[in-house]
Design a protein around this motif. Sequence first.
Motif, PDB file in Angstrom:
ATOM      1  N   SER A  77       0.726  -1.158   0.062  1.00 28.80           N
ATOM      2  CA  SER A  77      -0.163  -0.111   0.138  1.00 28.80           C
ATOM      3  C   SER A  77       0.884   1.308  -0.073  1.00 28.80           C
ATOM      4  CB  SER A  77      -1.170   0.163   1.200  1.00 28.80           C
ATOM      5  OG  SER A  77      -0.353  -0.013   2.169  1.00 28.80           O
ATOM      6  N   SER A  78       2.077   1.402   0.590  1.00 31.39           N
ATOM      7  CA  SER A  78       2.838   2.389   0.864  1.00 31.39           C
ATOM      8  C   SER A  78       3.701   2.514  -0.520  1.00 31.39           C
ATOM      9  CB  SER A  78       3.793   2.402   1.811  1.00 31.39           C
ATOM     10  OG  SER A  78       4.633   1.281   1.792  1.00 31.39           O
ATOM     11  N   LYS A  79       3.990   1.222  -1.427  1.00 23.65           N
ATOM     12  CA  LYS A  79       4.632   1.383  -2.486  1.00 23.65           C
ATOM     13  C   LYS A  79       3.905   1.842  -3.605  1.00 23.65           C
ATOM     14  CE  LYS A  79       7.507  -1.537  -5.349  1.00 23.65           C
ATOM     15  NZ  LYS A  79       7.674  -3.102  -6.153  1.00 23.65           N
ATOM     16  N   GLY A  80       2.447   1.360  -3.738  1.00 27.35           N
ATOM     17  CA  GLY A  80       1.543   1.818  -4.668  1.00 27.35           C
ATOM     18  C   GLY A  80       1.416   1.252  -5.918  1.00 27.35           C
ATOM     19  N   CYS A  81       2.239   0.176  -5.937  1.00 29.32           N
ATOM     20  CA  CYS A  81       2.130  -0.990  -7.430  1.00 29.32           C
ATOM     21  C   CYS A  81       2.677  -2.033  -6.995  1.00 29.32           C
ATOM     22  CB  CYS A  81       2.996  -0.232  -8.641  1.00 29.32           C
ATOM     23  SG  CYS A  81       4.789   0.064  -8.194  1.00 29.32           S
ATOM     24  N   TYR A  96      -1.843  -0.359  -9.801  1.00 24.65           N
ATOM     25  CA  TYR A  96      -1.306   0.909  -9.367  1.00 24.65           C
ATOM     26  C   TYR A  96      -2.575   1.414  -8.515  1.00 24.65           C
ATOM     27  CZ  TYR A  96       2.752   0.986 -12.512  1.00 24.65           C
ATOM     28  OH  TYR A  96       3.949   0.907 -12.991  1.00 24.65           O
ATOM     29  N   ASP A  97      -1.975   2.289  -7.494  1.00 26.82           N
ATOM     30  CA  ASP A  97      -3.067   3.304  -7.208  1.00 26.82           C
ATOM     31  C   ASP A  97      -2.655   4.427  -8.089  1.00 26.82           C
ATOM     32  OD1 ASP A  97      -1.009   5.197  -5.962  1.00 26.82           O
ATOM     33  OD2 ASP A  97      -1.042   4.004  -4.003  1.00 26.82           O
ATOM     34  N   TYR A 140      -2.069   7.473  -7.384  1.00 26.02           N
ATOM     35  CA  TYR A 140      -0.923   8.489  -7.024  1.00 26.02           C
ATOM     36  C   TYR A 140       0.313   7.899  -7.782  1.00 26.02           C
ATOM     37  CZ  TYR A 140      -4.647  10.172  -4.001  1.00 26.02           C
ATOM     38  OH  TYR A 140      -5.923  10.635  -3.628  1.00 26.02           O
ATOM     39  N   ARG A 141       0.488   6.633  -7.442  1.00 25.85           N
ATOM     40  CA  ARG A 141       1.788   6.105  -7.842  1.00 25.85           C
ATOM     41  C   ARG A 141       1.931   5.976  -9.464  1.00 25.85           C
ATOM     42  NH1 ARG A 141       6.093   2.881  -6.437  1.00 25.85           N
ATOM     43  NH2 ARG A 141       7.416   2.787  -8.297  1.00 25.85           N
ATOM     44  N   GLN A 182       0.446   8.297 -11.338  1.00 28.98           N
ATOM     45  CA  GLN A 182       0.613   9.725 -11.831  1.00 28.98           C
ATOM     46  C   GLN A 182       2.064   9.779 -11.707  1.00 28.98           C
ATOM     47  OE1 GLN A 182      -1.499  12.489  -9.769  1.00 28.98           O
ATOM     48  NE2 GLN A 182      -0.546  14.242 -10.747  1.00 28.98           N
ATOM     49  N   GLN A 183       2.832   9.566 -10.625  1.00 32.85           N
ATOM     50  CA  GLN A 183       4.194   9.690 -10.329  1.00 32.85           C
ATOM     51  C   GLN A 183       5.030   9.185 -11.180  1.00 32.85           C
ATOM     52  OE1 GLN A 183       4.854   8.155  -6.293  1.00 32.85           O
ATOM     53  NE2 GLN A 183       4.527   9.949  -5.583  1.00 32.85           N
ATOM     54  N   ASP A 184       4.831   7.928 -11.632  1.00 31.98           N
ATOM     55  CA  ASP A 184       5.516   7.262 -12.676  1.00 31.98           C
ATOM     56  C   ASP A 184       5.285   7.960 -14.263  1.00 31.98           C
ATOM     57  OD1 ASP A 184       6.307   5.370 -10.655  1.00 31.98           O
ATOM     58  OD2 ASP A 184       5.378   3.674 -11.368  1.00 31.98           O
TER      59      ASP A 184
END
Length: 83
Positions: A18-22, A39-40, A42-43, A45-47
């Motif tokens: 859950s903290s990694k997001g993928c 993916y969540d 937020y992750r 979008q970051q990637d």
Amino acid sequence: MNYVKYPEDFDDYAWELSSKGCFEVQAVVDGETINVNFYDKYRLQQDTELSEELGENFLAENIIVVDVVDRERMDAAIKSFHP
């Protein structure tokens, strides 16, 4: 029946997803084994933003976006696909 094929040692590191997001894993959907990238938002979008900053294209196959990357949501997402 659709299901996620978790690695044998999944429970050893599931808490950190859950903290990694993928998370990339195999799943069986309609009798076919496929690779799935969870993916969540937020992750994801970051990637994608990082790829853009680097002048690269973001590429990942079979992306499923879930609220939180955890066993419960990954299972529910895969089971939601009907033959």
